[in-house]
Motif scaffolding. Structure first.
Motif, short mmCIF file in Angstrom:
data_model
loop_
_atom_site.label_atom_id
_atom_site.label_comp_id
_atom_site.label_asym_id
_atom_site.label_seq_id
_atom_site.Cartn_x
_atom_site.Cartn_y
_atom_site.Cartn_z
N SER A 38 12.05 -2.65 -4.14
CA SER A 38 13.48 -2.32 -4.22
C SER A 38 13.75 -1.30 -5.32
CB SER A 38 14.30 -3.58 -4.47
OG SER A 38 14.18 -4.48 -3.39
N ALA A 39 13.11 -1.53 -6.47
CA ALA A 39 13.34 -0.64 -7.61
C ALA A 39 12.92 0.78 -7.29
CB ALA A 39 12.60 -1.17 -8.84
N TRP A 40 11.78 0.94 -6.61
CA TRP A 40 11.30 2.29 -6.32
C TRP A 40 12.19 2.97 -5.28
CZ3 TRP A 40 8.91 4.71 -1.97
CH2 TRP A 40 8.43 6.00 -2.25
N ILE A 41 12.61 2.22 -4.26
CA ILE A 41 13.47 2.80 -3.22
C ILE A 41 14.79 3.27 -3.82
CG2 ILE A 41 14.82 2.26 -1.14
CD1 ILE A 41 12.54 0.39 -0.30
N GLU A 42 15.31 2.50 -4.79
CA GLU A 42 16.62 2.80 -5.37
C GLU A 42 16.56 3.86 -6.46
OE1 GLU A 42 18.05 -0.97 -6.61
OE2 GLU A 42 18.17 -1.77 -4.56
N GLU A 43 15.36 4.24 -6.91
CA GLU A 43 15.27 5.26 -7.95
C GLU A 43 15.88 6.57 -7.47
OE1 GLU A 43 11.34 5.94 -9.26
OE2 GLU A 43 11.12 4.01 -10.25
N GLU A 44 16.60 7.21 -8.38
CA GLU A 44 17.16 8.50 -8.04
C GLU A 44 16.05 9.53 -7.90
OE1 GLU A 44 20.21 9.79 -10.64
OE2 GLU A 44 21.44 7.99 -10.40
N ASP A 45 16.19 10.38 -6.93
CA ASP A 45 15.16 11.39 -6.68
C ASP A 45 15.81 12.76 -6.66
OD1 ASP A 45 12.49 12.23 -6.00
OD2 ASP A 45 13.30 12.68 -4.01
N ASN A 47 3.44 -4.26 -13.30
CA ASN A 47 4.46 -3.94 -14.27
C ASN A 47 5.28 -5.19 -14.54
OD1 ASN A 47 6.44 -2.85 -15.87
ND2 ASN A 47 7.05 -1.24 -14.43
N ALA A 48 5.17 -5.76 -15.72
CA ALA A 48 5.85 -7.00 -16.06
C ALA A 48 7.35 -6.86 -15.81
CB ALA A 48 5.57 -7.38 -17.51
N GLY A 49 7.91 -7.85 -15.13
CA GLY A 49 9.33 -7.85 -14.84
C GLY A 49 9.69 -7.11 -13.58
N VAL A 50 8.75 -6.36 -13.01
CA VAL A 50 9.01 -5.59 -11.79
C VAL A 50 8.07 -6.01 -10.67
CG1 VAL A 50 9.11 -3.28 -10.79
CG2 VAL A 50 9.86 -3.63 -13.14
N GLY A 51 6.77 -6.03 -10.95
CA GLY A 51 5.79 -6.40 -9.94
C GLY A 51 4.73 -5.34 -9.77
N TRP A 52 4.03 -5.39 -8.65
CA TRP A 52 2.91 -4.48 -8.40
C TRP A 52 3.41 -3.10 -7.99
CZ3 TRP A 52 -1.78 -5.57 -9.97
CH2 TRP A 52 -2.14 -6.90 -10.15
N GLN A 53 2.90 -2.11 -8.69
CA GLN A 53 3.23 -0.72 -8.42
C GLN A 53 1.94 0.09 -8.36
OE1 GLN A 53 5.88 -0.03 -11.82
NE2 GLN A 53 7.64 -0.16 -10.47
N LEU A 101 0.83 -1.20 0.00
CA LEU A 101 0.00 0.00 0.00
C LEU A 101 0.87 1.26 0.00
CD1 LEU A 101 -2.70 1.55 0.37
CD2 LEU A 101 -2.44 1.18 2.84
N VAL A 102 1.87 1.29 0.87
CA VAL A 102 2.75 2.46 0.95
C VAL A 102 3.54 2.62 -0.35
CG1 VAL A 102 4.75 3.43 2.15
CG2 VAL A 102 2.88 2.40 3.45
N LEU A 103 3.99 1.51 -0.92
CA LEU A 103 4.72 1.57 -2.19
C LEU A 103 3.85 2.17 -3.29
CD1 LEU A 103 6.96 0.91 -4.21
CD2 LEU A 103 6.03 -1.41 -4.34
N ALA A 104 2.60 1.72 -3.37
CA ALA A 104 1.70 2.22 -4.41
C ALA A 104 1.50 3.73 -4.27
CB ALA A 104 0.35 1.50 -4.34
N ALA A 120 7.09 -8.89 5.55
CA ALA A 120 6.68 -8.73 4.16
C ALA A 120 7.90 -8.83 3.26
CB ALA A 120 6.01 -7.37 3.97
N PRO A 121 7.82 -9.63 2.21
CA PRO A 121 8.98 -9.77 1.31
C PRO A 121 9.30 -8.46 0.61
CG PRO A 121 7.02 -10.75 0.32
CD PRO A 121 6.67 -10.40 1.74
N VAL A 122 10.58 -8.21 0.45
CA VAL A 122 11.00 -7.02 -0.28
C VAL A 122 10.91 -7.36 -1.76
CG1 VAL A 122 12.84 -5.37 -0.70
CG2 VAL A 122 12.54 -6.34 1.59
N THR A 123 9.83 -6.93 -2.38
CA THR A 123 9.60 -7.26 -3.78
C THR A 123 10.54 -6.48 -4.69
OG1 THR A 123 7.93 -5.53 -4.02
CG2 THR A 123 7.17 -7.70 -3.29
N LYS A 124 10.64 -6.94 -5.91
CA LYS A 124 11.47 -6.25 -6.89
C LYS A 124 10.94 -4.85 -7.13
CE LYS A 124 13.62 -6.95 -11.42
NZ LYS A 124 13.75 -7.87 -12.59
N ALA A 125 9.63 -4.71 -7.14
CA ALA A 125 9.03 -3.39 -7.34
C ALA A 125 9.39 -2.45 -6.20
CB ALA A 125 7.51 -3.51 -7.47
#
Length: 756
Positions: free
Chosen positions: A632-639, A429-435, A395-398, A625-630
């Motif tokens: 991890s990808a969002w946390i690591e995005e440059e901001d 998102n195919a290859g990433v997961g739920w966003q 939920l927080v990721l979304a 809660a498992p750290v999903t690929k989605a």
């Protein structure tokens, strides 16, 4: 809603809405057929049941309307209608008219086929939805308001089940009658007249109506109904069959399969494709899409699944089509927003109520009605409602993805202005997961192009009541800015957390919490303002549960006493008193908004514009809660922190000390300018969400429970404000879209995401 309906004479009503056949032969026939009082010998009914039998009999026997049949349907509800409503009578195409059962009982209403809903009341005054003595027949008495609400709810069902541009209704009131015309812009109604004495007027109306084209009667010519057993119907069923290799994306097909309700009409809809406004008409083309039950996904006939939105948009200078906004967002390569496939206005389908209003209100300066244009939009991504999140981390990721989308759009000069629970989706998102995906940009606007000092382009508040900021609810002239949008995201987070996560608010009063925080309002000076619970949460930085206190009740099934809460709202990990990580996010945001409200209030004054559920034992194993690929990808995005801030100068955006692990979640007692500055731009909120999600061990995997919202909703004590005005607001604004938009009236808690 005051000013949304207009009282007309019978002659004016017929002139504006029910044209006479043009050829001479028809004109000769009308004199013989429709200029006859077919009701002159009808005895006054002693009750409504007599009206159900006598009125259809007279109308059918009069042979006024070849190819149409009048049918009585009182009390027999449509099996597909969850509201379980049934209008008394209806005019149907004869081939689709409901059959009367052999036992002699009345037929069953069919909302997908009724051409004219007809209501019967045996009392000509108390149950009259309108009052000829009042300005524009606006009802004052409670019984009249209730009758109007009933009429409008019937109209809403017809718009929901059918592809209609407008609708006619007839209301028999004892020996009197009214004719009604409704489109997506307003309502026009005749003065009440005695059909026993002037029955030729009723006969002429039905005679003319039955000879109008389907489009003149309000049927959308760009929508073709599909028989379930036809070739296209079978093709839709084939597309809904599950494939052998089902994966996460099968939710799209499953949603479409669910939309193929055999009790609901299916349609083939045309969507005009316009590359740009300058495209010549001869070079424009149309695409066709097959759709089942509304509010679900629609597949294109070429075989791919897409999402089709059918709406009546406000057509006003300076307001862009949603497709144009999406095209700009897509062109800027902004993530977490829908991808435009095609869109266009439906030619020749705009409301006429706005144009007629001035002619019948010459003394009024400003028309309260808006011009609405029928519009369809198709996007590539198919999402699912946010309430289907797996756990709080998802939920927080979304929501974090949507803050990113909002930030990028704002940097590109576009602000959304309608952040709500229904406008945020989960998207795979195919290859990433739920966003997350920020959807529904129809109320957005270009930031530099609009004069913020004017308070916006339209005179009403813009947004969805439950999720608008308290400041915006208290000032309908306020231009929506970034802090308002970030506050709306906070309200969405709280809305789902209180419904699905463990906390110290007893399940028995969650419905009341939802009402007080999201639905409630205060009756101000000439307008409805924010409810007290939301306002004081933003002002004080704490969600106080004291308003939920009440007499303790014994739960006999559990042999326990339900205690009502007296402390602030707190969220816990399942089965423990250990603080849930979402609590740190909520507490921090409340601190920031409280500081912002303190500064805003100061600016205005200066003249510038007990743990009852959390401690229960749980037999479920405690999982992280498992750290999903989605995730991890969002946390690591440059901001990038290149947003320009701000009305509070001299303070840098920062994370509060409460986010330092060693210090836990204790918050400073005094709001600071720095705290306030954190909601002026998106950067601090994005960092807050990423920081929280990065501590993987904090997030439990099994924290989502069954929905705590009452299945039948929450009914507050006697509402001092009639719901009639809300009925007409919903009818005029949302019969083809969802639940919104311009709120002058007390709202209702949204139950499901609702989009056509």
């Amino acid at each position: 809603m005051h000013g949304k309906y207009t009282l007309l004479s019978f002659d004016d009503f017929m002139k504006e809405f029910v044209p006479s056949p043009s050829n001479r032969q028809s004109a000769r026939v009308v004199k013989k057929s429709s200029r006859t009082n077919i009701f002159s010998k009808l005895e006054t009914a002693e009750n409504e049941e007599q009206m159900y039998n006598s009125i259809p009999k007279v109308l059918n026997k009069g042979n006024l309307c070849p190819n149409f049949t009048f049918v009585a349907t009182p009390g027999k509800v449509d099996k597909s209608d969850p509201t379980r409503q049934s209008v008394d009578l209806g005019m149907y195409p004869s081939t689709l008219a409901p059959k009367r059962p052999s036992d002699g009982s009345h037929a069953r209403i069919d909302w997908s086929s009724v051409d004219i809903p007809i209501e019967c009341k045996d009392h000509p005054t108390n149950e009259d939805p309108f009052d000829d003595r009042a300005p524009d027949a606006e009802p004052i008495a409670a019984s009249r308001k209730a009758a109007l609400g009933q009429i409008l709810s019937y109209a809403e069902l017809v718009f929901k089940y059918q592809q209609r541009t407008r609708l006619f209704m007839v209301d028999f009131l004892g020996d009197f009658v009214r004719l009604i015309h409704i489109d997506h812009g307003g309502l026009y109604v005749t003065r009440k007249f005695n059909y026993k004495k002037e029955g030729e007027k009723v006969a002429e109306f039905f005679w003319r109506y039955s000879r109008m084209t389907p489009a003149q009667r309000g049927h959308d010519p760009t929508a073709v109904r599909i028989r379930h057993d036809s070739h296209l119907g079978r093709e839709m069923k084939r597309m809904a069959q599950p494939p052998e290799d089902i994966d996460e994306r099968d939710y799209i097909r499953a949603s479409f399969e669910k939309s193929l309700d055999c009790n609901w009409p299916w349609w083939c809809l045309d969507v005009p494709v316009v590359k740009d406004e300058g495209t010549p008409k001869e070079k424009r083309f149309t695409r066709k899409f097959l759709v089942g039950k509304p509010h679900f996904q629609a597949p294109g006939v070429e075989g791919s699944f897409v999402y089709l939105k059918d709406a009546w948009r406000v057509d006003r200078e300076g307001i862009e089509r949603e497709g144009s906004i999406l095209q700009a967002l897509n062109g800027a390569k902004i993530k977490y927003v829908p991808t435009l496939v095609c869109d266009g206005d439906i030619p020749g389908q705009a409301t006429i109520s706005h144009d007629l209003w001035k002619a019948y209100h010459p003394k009024d300066q400003e028309c309260p009605l808006k011009l609405h244009q029928h519009y369809r939009l198709v996007v590539k991504e198919v999402g699912k409602p946010l309430d289907q999140f797996e756990n709080a981390a998802e939920l927080v990721l979304a929501l974090g993805c949507c803050i990113d989308a909002h930030k990028a759009a704002y940097k590109a000069g576009i602000i959304h202005r309608d952040i709500s629970a229904g406008n945020i989706l989960l998207w795979y998102n195919a290859g990433v997961g739920w966003q997350g995906m920020l959807n529904d940009w129809e109320l957005s606007k270009h930031v530099p192009a609009d004069d913020a000092a004017s308070g916006g382009r339209q005179p009403d508040r813009t947004g969805t009541w439950q999720f608008m900021s308290a400041l915006a609810l208290n000032d309908r002239t306020r231009a929506i800015i970034v802090p308002d949008e970030l506050e709306s995201l906070f309200h969405v987070l709280l809305y789902y957390a209180i419904r699905f996560l463990p906390h110290n608010c007893p399940d028995a009063v969650v419905g009341k919490f939802l009402h007080l925080y999201f639905d409630d309002f205060t009756d101000g000076d000439g307008q409805f303002n924010c409810g007290q619970m939301k306002y004081f949460a933003m002002k004080t930085g704490e969600i106080d549960l004291a308003l939920l206190r009440g007499k303790a009740k014994e739960d006999k099934a559990k042999k326990d006493v339900i205690k009502h809460p007296v402390q602030a709202l707190r969220f816990y990990k399942p089965g423990t008193l250990e603080e849930h990580p979402i609590q740190r996010i909520i507490s921090t945001l409340l601190q920031w908004f409280s500081a912002y409200y303190a500064l805003e209030n100061a600016r205005i004054q200066n003249g510038q514009p007990d743990s009852t559920d959390a401690g229960k034992s749980s037999s479920e194993p405690k999982k992280v809660a498992p750290v999903t690929k989605a995730r991890s990808a969002w946390i690591e995005e440059e901001d990038s922190d290149d947003e320009g801030s701000s009305t509070v100068a001299g303070h840098s955006t920062h994370l509060p000390t409460s986010m330092t692990p060693a210090e836990g979640s204790q918050l400073p007692s005094t709001p600071s300018h720095g705290d306030a500055e954190n909601v002026l731009t998106h950067a601090a909120m994005i960092k807050l969400f990423k920081h929280a999600l990065s501590v993987a061990k904090d997030w439990p995997d099994n924290d989502k429970s069954a929905d705590k919202r009452p299945k039948k909703g929450y009914k507050p004590p006697e509402d001092p404000v009639s719901s009639t005005s809300m009925h007409i607001t919903q009818l005029i604004k949302t019969t083809s879209t969802s639940r919104k938009r311009k709120n002058k009236n007390p709202p209702k808690t949204p139950k499901k995401r609702s989009k056509a």
